[in-house]
Design a protein around this motif. Structure first.
Motif, PDB file in Angstrom:
ATOM      1  N   LEU A 228      -3.984 -17.328 -11.391  1.00 64.84           N
ATOM      2  CA  LEU A 228      -3.306 -16.039 -11.285  1.00 64.84           C
ATOM      3  C   LEU A 228      -3.435 -15.484  -9.872  1.00 64.84           C
ATOM      4  CD1 LEU A 228      -1.939 -13.479 -12.448  1.00 64.84           C
ATOM      5  CD2 LEU A 228      -4.221 -12.719 -13.155  1.00 64.84           C
ATOM      6  N   LEU A 229      -4.633 -15.548  -9.319  1.00 65.18           N
ATOM      7  CA  LEU A 229      -4.876 -14.951  -8.008  1.00 65.18           C
ATOM      8  C   LEU A 229      -4.161 -15.685  -6.887  1.00 65.18           C
ATOM      9  CD1 LEU A 229      -8.695 -14.163  -8.351  1.00 65.18           C
ATOM     10  CD2 LEU A 229      -6.776 -12.584  -8.620  1.00 65.18           C
ATOM     11  N   THR A 230      -3.834 -16.947  -7.093  1.00 64.39           N
ATOM     12  CA  THR A 230      -3.116 -17.705  -6.063  1.00 64.39           C
ATOM     13  C   THR A 230      -1.600 -17.560  -6.193  1.00 64.39           C
ATOM     14  OG1 THR A 230      -3.273 -19.678  -7.471  1.00 64.39           O
ATOM     15  CG2 THR A 230      -4.940 -19.415  -5.750  1.00 64.39           C
ATOM     16  N   SER A 231      -1.148 -16.844  -7.216  1.00 65.59           N
ATOM     17  CA  SER A 231       0.294 -16.605  -7.373  1.00 65.59           C
ATOM     18  C   SER A 231       0.784 -15.629  -6.311  1.00 65.59           C
ATOM     19  CB  SER A 231       0.589 -16.032  -8.761  1.00 65.59           C
ATOM     20  OG  SER A 231       0.132 -16.883  -9.779  1.00 65.59           O
ATOM     21  N   ASP A 232       2.047 -15.768  -5.953  1.00 65.18           N
ATOM     22  CA  ASP A 232       2.635 -14.832  -4.996  1.00 65.18           C
ATOM     23  C   ASP A 232       2.648 -13.413  -5.561  1.00 65.18           C
ATOM     24  OD1 ASP A 232       3.089 -16.846  -3.164  1.00 65.18           O
ATOM     25  OD2 ASP A 232       5.085 -17.310  -3.952  1.00 65.18           O
ATOM     26  N   ASP A 233       2.951 -13.335  -6.855  1.00 69.89           N
ATOM     27  CA  ASP A 233       2.988 -12.031  -7.526  1.00 69.89           C
ATOM     28  C   ASP A 233       2.027 -12.066  -8.702  1.00 69.89           C
ATOM     29  OD1 ASP A 233       3.524  -9.602  -8.620  1.00 69.89           O
ATOM     30  OD2 ASP A 233       5.573 -10.082  -9.294  1.00 69.89           O
TER      31      ASP A 233
ATOM     32  N   PHE B 231      -5.928  -7.082  -7.692  1.00 69.37           N
ATOM     33  CA  PHE B 231      -6.081  -7.395  -9.120  1.00 69.37           C
ATOM     34  C   PHE B 231      -6.768  -6.248  -9.861  1.00 69.37           C
ATOM     35  CE2 PHE B 231      -8.869  -9.200 -12.462  1.00 69.37           C
ATOM     36  CZ  PHE B 231      -7.880  -9.609 -13.345  1.00 69.37           C
ATOM     37  N   THR B 232      -7.843  -5.721  -9.303  1.00 66.61           N
ATOM     38  CA  THR B 232      -8.569  -4.650  -9.999  1.00 66.61           C
ATOM     39  C   THR B 232      -7.709  -3.394 -10.126  1.00 66.61           C
ATOM     40  OG1 THR B 232      -9.599  -3.975  -7.910  1.00 66.61           O
ATOM     41  CG2 THR B 232     -10.844  -5.491  -9.310  1.00 66.61           C
ATOM     42  N   LYS B 233      -6.907  -3.098  -9.106  1.00 68.06           N
ATOM     43  CA  LYS B 233      -6.008  -1.938  -9.184  1.00 68.06           C
ATOM     44  C   LYS B 233      -4.942  -2.140 -10.257  1.00 68.06           C
ATOM     45  CE  LYS B 233      -6.484  -0.174  -4.467  1.00 68.06           C
ATOM     46  NZ  LYS B 233      -5.804   0.041  -3.149  1.00 68.06           N
ATOM     47  N   LEU B 234      -4.429  -3.372 -10.360  1.00 71.43           N
ATOM     48  CA  LEU B 234      -3.411  -3.661 -11.363  1.00 71.43           C
ATOM     49  C   LEU B 234      -3.984  -3.543 -12.777  1.00 71.43           C
ATOM     50  CD1 LEU B 234      -0.506  -4.518 -11.912  1.00 71.43           C
ATOM     51  CD2 LEU B 234      -1.223  -6.910 -11.684  1.00 71.43           C
ATOM     52  N   VAL B 235      -5.218  -4.026 -12.983  1.00 77.39           N
ATOM     53  CA  VAL B 235      -5.877  -3.906 -14.292  1.00 77.39           C
ATOM     54  C   VAL B 235      -6.091  -2.432 -14.638  1.00 77.39           C
ATOM     55  CG1 VAL B 235      -8.046  -4.314 -15.537  1.00 77.39           C
ATOM     56  CG2 VAL B 235      -6.974  -6.171 -14.261  1.00 77.39           C
ATOM     57  N   LYS B 236      -6.494  -1.655 -13.642  1.00 74.71           N
ATOM     58  CA  LYS B 236      -6.672  -0.214 -13.874  1.00 74.71           C
ATOM     59  C   LYS B 236      -5.356   0.429 -14.310  1.00 74.71           C
ATOM     60  CE  LYS B 236      -8.438   3.976 -13.522  1.00 74.71           C
ATOM     61  NZ  LYS B 236      -9.355   4.515 -14.543  1.00 74.71           N
ATOM     62  N   LYS B 237      -4.266   0.019 -13.676  1.00 72.25           N
ATOM     63  CA  LYS B 237      -2.953   0.567 -14.005  1.00 72.25           C
ATOM     64  C   LYS B 237      -2.501   0.141 -15.398  1.00 72.25           C
ATOM     65  CE  LYS B 237       1.874   0.503 -12.402  1.00 72.25           C
ATOM     66  NZ  LYS B 237       2.800  -0.019 -11.367  1.00 72.25           N
ATOM     67  N   LYS B 238      -2.733  -1.144 -15.753  1.00 74.13           N
ATOM     68  CA  LYS B 238      -2.269  -1.680 -17.039  1.00 74.13           C
ATOM     69  C   LYS B 238      -3.128  -1.205 -18.209  1.00 74.13           C
ATOM     70  CE  LYS B 238      -0.221  -6.146 -15.612  1.00 74.13           C
ATOM     71  NZ  LYS B 238       0.995  -6.149 -16.444  1.00 74.13           N
ATOM     72  N   PHE B 239      -4.462  -1.174 -18.016  1.00 76.57           N
ATOM     73  CA  PHE B 239      -5.369  -0.991 -19.154  1.00 76.57           C
ATOM     74  C   PHE B 239      -6.280   0.232 -19.027  1.00 76.57           C
ATOM     75  CE2 PHE B 239      -4.687  -5.643 -18.668  1.00 76.57           C
ATOM     76  CZ  PHE B 239      -3.936  -5.847 -19.814  1.00 76.57           C
ATOM     77  N   ASP B 240      -6.240   0.882 -17.898  1.00 73.89           N
ATOM     78  CA  ASP B 240      -7.004   2.111 -17.691  1.00 73.89           C
ATOM     79  C   ASP B 240      -8.514   1.902 -17.809  1.00 73.89           C
ATOM     80  OD1 ASP B 240      -7.295   4.789 -17.054  1.00 73.89           O
ATOM     81  OD2 ASP B 240      -7.295   5.417 -19.157  1.00 73.89           O
ATOM     82  N   PHE B 241      -9.028   0.859 -17.185  1.00 73.59           N
ATOM     83  CA  PHE B 241     -10.477   0.733 -17.033  1.00 73.59           C
ATOM     84  C   PHE B 241     -10.772   0.060 -15.693  1.00 73.59           C
ATOM     85  CE2 PHE B 241      -9.611  -3.408 -19.011  1.00 73.59           C
ATOM     86  CZ  PHE B 241     -10.423  -4.274 -18.275  1.00 73.59           C
TER      87      PHE B 241
END
Length: 467
Positions: A40-45, A88-98
């Motif tokens: 996932l982390l090596t993906s462009d998006d 990644f951590t910002k995206l998780v915060k946005k998606k799942f709120d933790f």
């Protein structure tokens, strides 16, 4: 209050939920999701469909259904130095709120050592936690953590490093631990657990529970040679990480020269739990605390001194068996719910495999005590297990303890505090000394148990004589 922990590692996402917010709380949920987060982390998006997000969503649903009120999510080497970790951590915060907390290597080593001490409170030696992205090392003794270090030597990243420097482990030991030697080496982490499960199969070891498994270093080195030869013969490419673990472990053993290897299934998650609870002092006897938590037997305040006195008068100093007696008495509360006319196999299997932090010696001894309480003659299965883990003398002492507790139950009942009687040895024949006159059926049962106990005591004395 129910709490949870999520651990995002190099090879997997692990999640656990606990019944309550105290150190001895029981797991009510635990799962491991194999996960290639690096893809996932090596993906462009990275804002795309991926199993990582599905796993996190599933874990949150489970936590919600279980009523978990508080949880903490930590990430280790896989995100520690990755260029996309912040995204990644910002995206998780946005998606799942933790929040995902990316912990440092030293923090991981410290938390893992704290978790070890929760699982093995008397731990004394050097502990290693080997994961896919890093190796953590900690010196532990007297419920304290001393020198800690973290190194980018995980099973998934070590290949090129070993090619550049085949003295990596030696250099680490010399730099951080001054070539100190340790009697005990504690194994923590998935790669090491895999090796130890393979050792159990190789050695035909009778207990499958990994926690507190003790292995003689010489035996394990022989196993590693077998494992390496098998790996090379079969070209087990899919187990490359296990082969890398083998190389690291062999070098660690060579440099620390331990005589015993001890496996802990307690590590980072448990350390995170302790820190969540702001607990700095682990209970002196976590096994006792956990047993009382599970069985709720606080209403039975057993006084062990008279048990030990009776046993010591019969076979000599028995202080070493104090907790075997105590643990057996607590577990007996569950035995009351079993059919008393059949062998309590289910209860014994629970003792041998439960998550309670017994040593393997304790598991076998308690199982024998429970078995002898139930029957005069125990099953061949538990006898064969005992032969491989404890001595014959220890077995016979457990037989005597089982009979003593059975007499206690017959005379005083399950939940009495201490025996109302004593047992006197008169020339090899045992007699019960009590102020009460027992009904004949009870007396007959007690007499049979006394005969069986006398036979056990005779064997102990013979073994003492020839030692």
């Amino acid at each position: 209050m129910r709490i949870g922990v999520i651990d995002i590692g190099y090879n997997a996402i692990r999640a656990v939920a606990y019944e309550s917010n105290d150190p001895e709380s029981v797991e009510i949920y635990g799962n491991k999701f194999k996960n290639d987060i690096l893809s996932l982390l090596t993906s462009d998006d990275i804002d795309t469909r991926h199993q990582t997000y599905l796993y996190l969503s599933h874990i949150l649903t489970i936590f919600k259904n279980l009523g978990v009120k508080q949880f903490r999510c930590v990430a280790t080497a896989v995100l520690r130095n990755h260029s996309k970790s912040e995204e990644f951590t910002k995206l998780v915060k946005k998606k799942f709120d933790f929040e995902i907390e990316i912990i440092s290597g030293d923090t991981e080593a410290r938390l893992t050592a704290q978790g070890l001490l929760l699982g093995i409170t008397e731990a004394d030696g050097i502990a290693i936690d080997l994961g896919g992205g890093s190796l953590e090392i900690a010196d532990v003794k007297d419920k304290k953590i001393y020198d800690i270090s973290s190194h980018e030597l995980g099973t998934g990243v070590i290949d090129h490093q070993l090619k550049e420097n085949d003295h990596l482990i030696s250099d680490i030991v010399e730099k951080h631990y001054n070539k100190r030697k340790y009697h005990n080496l504690y194994f923590i982490g998935g790669a090491l657990r895999y090796l130890c499960r393979s050792y159990i199969d190789y050695a035909k070891y009778p207990i499958k529970t990994l926690h507190n498994l003790v292995i003689d270093t010489t035996d394990f080195i022989q196993f590693l040679a077998f494992f390496e030869e098998k790996h090379l013969r079969n070209k087990i490419n899919k187990k490359k990480t296990s082969y890398n673990a083998l190389m690291i472990v062999r070098d660690v053993i060579k440099n620390f020269t331990p005589t015993r290897l001890i496996v802990s299934t307690y590590g980072l998650k448990e350390g995170v739990k302790l820190e969540m609870l702001n607990i700095n002092e682990i209970p002196d006897n976590i096994v006792e605390t956990k047993l009382l938590k599970i069985y709720g037997k606080t209403q039975c305040n057993f006084t062990l001194d008279h048990f030990i006195e009776i046993l010591s008068n019969l076979i000599g100093n028995s202080e070493a068996y104090k907790y075997i007696i105590f643990y057996s008495l607590i577990i007996l509360d569950d035995y009351k719910n079993f059919d008393q006319t059949i062998f309590p196999q289910a209860l014994i299997e629970y003792i041998l495999s439960s998550e309670i932090q017994f040593t393997h010696d304790e598991r076998v001894k308690i199982s024998l005590v429970i078995a002898y309480i139930a029957m005069f003659k125990v099953s061949n299965t538990i006898i064969e297990i005992a032969k491989k883990i404890i001595t014959r003398k220890e077995h016979v002492i457990c037989q005597a303890i089982g009979n003593l507790i059975k007499i206690f139950i017959q005379v005083d009942g399950y939940c009495s505090n201490t025996p109302s009687f004593t047992i006197v040895n008169k020339g090899g024949y045992l007699e019960i000394d009590t102020d009460r006159i027992l009904p004949r059926p009870i007396f007959e049962k007690v007499r049979e148990r006394l005969k069986n106990t006398a036979f056990a005591i005779k064997q102990v004395k013979l073994m003492n004589h020839y030692q």
